[in-house]
Design a protein around this motif. Structure first.
Motif, PDB file in Angstrom:
ATOM      1  N   GLU A 260       0.825  -1.207   0.000  1.00 19.57           N
ATOM      2  CA  GLU A 260       0.000   0.000   0.000  1.00 19.57           C
ATOM      3  C   GLU A 260       0.861   1.259   0.000  1.00 19.57           C
ATOM      4  O   GLU A 260       0.578   2.226  -0.723  1.00 19.57           O
ATOM      5  N   GLU A 261       1.921   1.258   0.802  1.00 19.89           N
ATOM      6  CA  GLU A 261       2.820   2.415   0.867  1.00 19.89           C
ATOM      7  C   GLU A 261       3.658   2.564  -0.390  1.00 19.89           C
ATOM      8  O   GLU A 261       4.133   3.668  -0.701  1.00 19.89           O
ATOM      9  N   GLY A 262       3.890   1.448  -1.095  1.00 22.99           N
ATOM     10  CA  GLY A 262       4.694   1.484  -2.314  1.00 22.99           C
ATOM     11  C   GLY A 262       6.131   1.066  -2.122  1.00 22.99           C
ATOM     12  O   GLY A 262       6.888   1.002  -3.096  1.00 22.99           O
ATOM     13  N   SER A 263       6.541   0.772  -0.886  1.00 22.95           N
ATOM     14  CA  SER A 263       7.933   0.369  -0.662  1.00 22.95           C
ATOM     15  C   SER A 263       8.201  -1.035  -1.184  1.00 22.95           C
ATOM     16  O   SER A 263       9.343  -1.380  -1.493  1.00 22.95           O
ATOM     17  N   LYS A 264       7.152  -1.838  -1.290  1.00 22.67           N
ATOM     18  CA  LYS A 264       7.271  -3.197  -1.842  1.00 22.67           C
ATOM     19  C   LYS A 264       6.227  -3.334  -2.955  1.00 22.67           C
ATOM     20  O   LYS A 264       5.155  -3.891  -2.746  1.00 22.67           O
ATOM     21  N   PRO A 265       6.568  -2.843  -4.144  1.00 21.26           N
ATOM     22  CA  PRO A 265       5.552  -2.725  -5.191  1.00 21.26           C
ATOM     23  C   PRO A 265       5.260  -4.011  -5.958  1.00 21.26           C
ATOM     24  O   PRO A 265       4.344  -4.018  -6.789  1.00 21.26           O
ATOM     25  N   PHE A 267       5.098  -8.487  -5.402  1.00 24.20           N
ATOM     26  CA  PHE A 267       5.265  -9.698  -4.595  1.00 24.20           C
ATOM     27  C   PHE A 267       4.418 -10.799  -5.212  1.00 24.20           C
ATOM     28  O   PHE A 267       3.574 -10.550  -6.079  1.00 24.20           O
ATOM     29  N   SER A 268       4.632 -12.015  -4.789  1.00 30.43           N
ATOM     30  CA  SER A 268       3.813 -13.133  -5.261  1.00 30.43           C
ATOM     31  C   SER A 268       2.990 -13.682  -4.105  1.00 30.43           C
ATOM     32  O   SER A 268       3.453 -13.741  -2.967  1.00 30.43           O
ATOM     33  N   SER A 269       1.750 -14.053  -4.399  1.00 32.13           N
ATOM     34  CA  SER A 269       0.875 -14.610  -3.374  1.00 32.13           C
ATOM     35  C   SER A 269      -0.294 -15.306  -4.051  1.00 32.13           C
ATOM     36  O   SER A 269      -0.380 -15.369  -5.287  1.00 32.13           O
ATOM     37  N   GLY A 270      -1.210 -15.825  -3.206  1.00 29.99           N
ATOM     38  CA  GLY A 270      -2.326 -16.610  -3.697  1.00 29.99           C
ATOM     39  C   GLY A 270      -3.620 -15.831  -3.756  1.00 29.99           C
ATOM     40  O   GLY A 270      -3.667 -14.626  -3.464  1.00 29.99           O
ATOM     41  N   PRO A 271      -4.709 -16.500  -4.094  1.00 31.11           N
ATOM     42  CA  PRO A 271      -5.985 -15.818  -4.319  1.00 31.11           C
ATOM     43  C   PRO A 271      -6.562 -15.147  -3.081  1.00 31.11           C
ATOM     44  O   PRO A 271      -7.332 -14.190  -3.197  1.00 31.11           O
ATOM     45  N   TRP A 272      -6.191 -15.655  -1.901  1.00 36.85           N
ATOM     46  CA  TRP A 272      -6.706 -15.039  -0.671  1.00 36.85           C
ATOM     47  C   TRP A 272      -6.295 -13.576  -0.549  1.00 36.85           C
ATOM     48  O   TRP A 272      -6.974 -12.776   0.070  1.00 36.85           O
ATOM     49  N   MET A 273      -5.148 -13.240  -1.175  1.00 33.58           N
ATOM     50  CA  MET A 273      -4.634 -11.876  -1.039  1.00 33.58           C
ATOM     51  C   MET A 273      -5.470 -10.860  -1.808  1.00 33.58           C
ATOM     52  O   MET A 273      -5.446  -9.663  -1.488  1.00 33.58           O
ATOM     53  N   VAL A 274      -6.223 -11.296  -2.796  1.00 35.03           N
ATOM     54  CA  VAL A 274      -7.058 -10.365  -3.565  1.00 35.03           C
ATOM     55  C   VAL A 274      -8.051  -9.674  -2.647  1.00 35.03           C
ATOM     56  O   VAL A 274      -8.149  -8.436  -2.617  1.00 35.03           O
ATOM     57  N   ASN A 275      -8.801 -10.441  -1.885  1.00 37.68           N
ATOM     58  CA  ASN A 275      -9.793  -9.838  -0.987  1.00 37.68           C
ATOM     59  C   ASN A 275      -9.144  -9.109   0.178  1.00 37.68           C
ATOM     60  O   ASN A 275      -9.681  -8.101   0.670  1.00 37.68           O
ATOM     61  N   ILE A 276      -7.992  -9.608   0.643  1.00 36.63           N
ATOM     62  CA  ILE A 276      -7.286  -8.917   1.726  1.00 36.63           C
ATOM     63  C   ILE A 276      -6.940  -7.498   1.290  1.00 36.63           C
ATOM     64  O   ILE A 276      -7.166  -6.522   2.024  1.00 36.63           O
ATOM     65  N   LEU A 277      -6.403  -7.350   0.089  1.00 38.19           N
ATOM     66  CA  LEU A 277      -6.033  -6.025  -0.398  1.00 38.19           C
ATOM     67  C   LEU A 277      -7.264  -5.168  -0.683  1.00 38.19           C
ATOM     68  O   LEU A 277      -7.267  -3.964  -0.410  1.00 38.19           O
ATOM     69  N   ASP A 279      -9.995  -5.246   0.895  1.00 36.01           N
ATOM     70  CA  ASP A 279     -10.575  -4.821   2.172  1.00 36.01           C
ATOM     71  C   ASP A 279      -9.647  -3.903   2.965  1.00 36.01           C
ATOM     72  O   ASP A 279     -10.103  -2.936   3.582  1.00 36.01           O
ATOM     73  N   SER A 280      -8.349  -4.206   2.958  1.00 28.76           N
ATOM     74  CA  SER A 280      -7.415  -3.483   3.833  1.00 28.76           C
ATOM     75  C   SER A 280      -6.779  -2.268   3.170  1.00 28.76           C
ATOM     76  O   SER A 280      -6.265  -1.385   3.864  1.00 28.76           O
ATOM     77  N   ALA A 281      -6.781  -2.220   1.850  1.00 28.15           N
ATOM     78  CA  ALA A 281      -6.112  -1.106   1.157  1.00 28.15           C
ATOM     79  C   ALA A 281      -7.024  -0.514   0.082  1.00 28.15           C
ATOM     80  O   ALA A 281      -6.654  -0.454  -1.097  1.00 28.15           O
ATOM     81  N   PRO A 282      -8.208  -0.041   0.458  1.00 28.83           N
ATOM     82  CA  PRO A 282      -9.134   0.498  -0.556  1.00 28.83           C
ATOM     83  C   PRO A 282      -8.597   1.747  -1.249  1.00 28.83           C
ATOM     84  O   PRO A 282      -9.024   2.065  -2.361  1.00 28.83           O
ATOM     85  N   ASP A 283      -7.651   2.461  -0.613  1.00 31.61           N
ATOM     86  CA  ASP A 283      -7.132   3.695  -1.201  1.00 31.61           C
ATOM     87  C   ASP A 283      -6.330   3.439  -2.473  1.00 31.61           C
ATOM     88  O   ASP A 283      -6.126   4.368  -3.274  1.00 31.61           O
ATOM     89  N   ILE A 284      -5.826   2.218  -2.660  1.00 34.41           N
ATOM     90  CA  ILE A 284      -5.057   1.936  -3.883  1.00 34.41           C
ATOM     91  C   ILE A 284      -5.865   1.077  -4.857  1.00 34.41           C
ATOM     92  O   ILE A 284      -5.311   0.522  -5.804  1.00 34.41           O
ATOM     93  N   ASP A 285      -7.160   0.984  -4.622  1.00 31.02           N
ATOM     94  CA  ASP A 285      -8.011   0.250  -5.560  1.00 31.02           C
ATOM     95  C   ASP A 285      -7.887   0.888  -6.942  1.00 31.02           C
ATOM     96  O   ASP A 285      -8.026   2.098  -7.101  1.00 31.02           O
ATOM     97  N   GLY A 286      -7.613   0.070  -7.937  1.00 34.47           N
ATOM     98  CA  GLY A 286      -7.394   0.571  -9.287  1.00 34.47           C
ATOM     99  C   GLY A 286      -5.945   0.847  -9.600  1.00 34.47           C
ATOM    100  O   GLY A 286      -5.594   1.083 -10.765  1.00 34.47           O
ATOM    101  N   ASP A 287      -5.079   0.834  -8.572  1.00 32.72           N
ATOM    102  CA  ASP A 287      -3.655   1.109  -8.764  1.00 32.72           C
ATOM    103  C   ASP A 287      -2.802  -0.156  -8.692  1.00 32.72           C
ATOM    104  O   ASP A 287      -1.576  -0.068  -8.700  1.00 32.72           O
ATOM    105  N   TRP A 288      -3.442  -1.307  -8.601  1.00 32.44           N
ATOM    106  CA  TRP A 288      -2.681  -2.554  -8.570  1.00 32.44           C
ATOM    107  C   TRP A 288      -3.402  -3.605  -9.400  1.00 32.44           C
ATOM    108  O   TRP A 288      -4.589  -3.481  -9.695  1.00 32.44           O
TER     109      TRP A 288
END
Length: 417
Positions: A260-265, A267-277, A279-288
């Motif tokens: 979210e901050e952009g320091s780690k732009p 990474f690799s992860s699984g499908p669970w991370m889609v909803n995590i992001l 829900d937890s980072a709505p401010d960057i919706d559309g930017d990832w």
């Protein structure tokens, strides 16, 4: 799902199970037989969140099968391995159980499960090629079939599309060369900025790099697999991200925050991370966005997930397989996805409109076509953990890469032989 148990313990379990510690009539495994017109109760072990959701989900199955009731026992993943060890040793376990794909070799070798290949003519979900190939690979051990894929997961590349565009990259990296180029550019933004994030505790990450470089594990070659130039080159590429300070060596900022901050732009992860992001980072919706993992020879990832297996001591194999068949139908898998957000193991289930319309989830479907299953070996997780330890000594301790990988290969020889 990590565990370290000795082969001696497993051998002891096999002996105990073979000695005939089976279920008595009227014991846990299910009440009356189906043939007398009375209801059979199937005990089902399901792990983690799946266990919490499955009890209400199976009501439709029970409505369609008035002679079968499902008794779901939810077991935390932290307890699941020990519970299953106890069940195998005593012969008293469930009828059906959820099984992590990396546990197949260990427990199949201990005689824990029914060989389903004997029922393949009656139940078409067994070894059905509509399942993703990588998922099917993990159901087979020593030429026998010990499970039916329930759901799958795989890793893809998560990336900040806005940050990449700011630095001249209109699309995510497509191959290893581009991955290094983008990572170098993004890490050069200043102190505390990185190009990529690597989970150094994830046993699947190093093999993923190797598979991307064309490496294939040959069981007959045993430890010689780790002398393969494709494997050694992949480990050198993995190390480059640490040598060039493109990733954070210490644990540091949690990935959700760093992304979210952009320091780690990236990474690799699984499908669970889609909803995590979402829900937890709505401010960057559309930017990832997400993309298939970039590779060298192929854009490979790993396939994980869970199977449904039948306990060897069950008194109700047919009813158990009837339940597994229901859970493995494409339409059921779609409904389970909508309930839990776990990805269907049946390829035809991906024709569902909701899965097709979500562009991010559709990428996971594409990645599953290139996903590889870890070797189904009882010692594989220990070998994979040894590799992580060797890479840590290289990346953090400054150990010589070739010498350390030679030592790792010798250790793998002791485990595999």
């Amino acid at each position: 799902m990590k565990f370290k148990k000795s082969l001696a313990m497993f051998a002891g379990i096999s002996v105990i199970a073979a000695a005939g510690c089976g279920n008595d009539d009227g014991n846990d495994n299910g009440g009356d037989q189906a043939g007398n017109g009375e209801t059979v109760t199937l005990d089902v072990w399901a792990m983690g969140e799946e266990g919490n959701r499955l009890g209400s989900f199976v009501e439709d199955f029970e409505n369609e099968h008035d002679n079968i009731e499902i008794n779901v026992q939810a077991i935390p993943w932290d307890n699941a391995h020990d519970n299953l060890l106890t069940a195998v040793a005593s012969g008293n376990g469930p009828d059906v159980l959820q099984l992590g794909t990396t546990w197949v070799a260990e427990f199949a070798g201990a005689g824990a499960f029914l060989d389903l290949s004997e029922y393949a003519d009656e139940y078409d979900v067994i070894s059905n090629d509509d399942f993703f190939e990588g998922a099917l690979d993990t159901t087979v051990y020593d030429d026998a079939v010990y499970g039916v894929p329930w759901y799958v997961d795989t890793r893809v590349l998560f990336y900040r599309s806005d940050i990449l565009e700011e630095h001249g990259f209109s699309e995510p990296p497509q191959n290893w060369d581009e991955m290094l180029e983008v990572s170098l550019e993004l890490a050069d933004r200043g102190d505390g900025m990185y190009g990529y994030d690597i989970d150094q505790n994830d046993q699947l990450v190093p093999p993923i790099f190797a598979w991307q470089n064309g490496w294939e594990f040959n069981e007959e070659a045993a430890e010689e697999n780790f002398a393969d130039p494709a494997f050694r080159e992949a480990m050198e590429y993995y190390h480059t991200f640490f040598a060039e300070e493109l990733v954070q060596v210490t644990e540091g900022t949690p990935i959700e925050q760093g992304f979210e901050e952009g320091s780690k732009p990236m990474f690799s992860s699984g499908p669970w991370m889609v909803n995590i992001l979402r829900d937890s980072a709505p401010d960057i919706d559309g930017d990832w966005d997400v993309a298939m993992l970039p590779g060298s020879e192929r854009n490979a990832s790993a396939i994980g997930g869970s199977h449904l297996s039948v306990f060897a001591e069950t008194e109700h194999p047919e009813e158990s397989l009837e339940f597994i068949s229901y859970m493995s139908q494409p339409e059921t898998q779609v409904e389970w996805f909508k309930e839990t957000n776990t990805l269907p193991a049946r390829q035809s289930a991906w024709d569902d409109e909701e899965l097709q319309e979500d562009e991010k989830l559709a990428v996971f479907g594409d990645q599953l076509e290139e996903a590889v299953a870890p070797p189904v070996l009882s010692e594989w997780e220990n070998v994979a953990q040894d590799l992580l330890s060797s890479l840590e000594r290289i990346n953090r301790g400054g150990a010589d890469l070739d010498e350390e990988l030679d030592n790792f290969q010798q250790q793998a020889e002791r485990r595999l032989n």
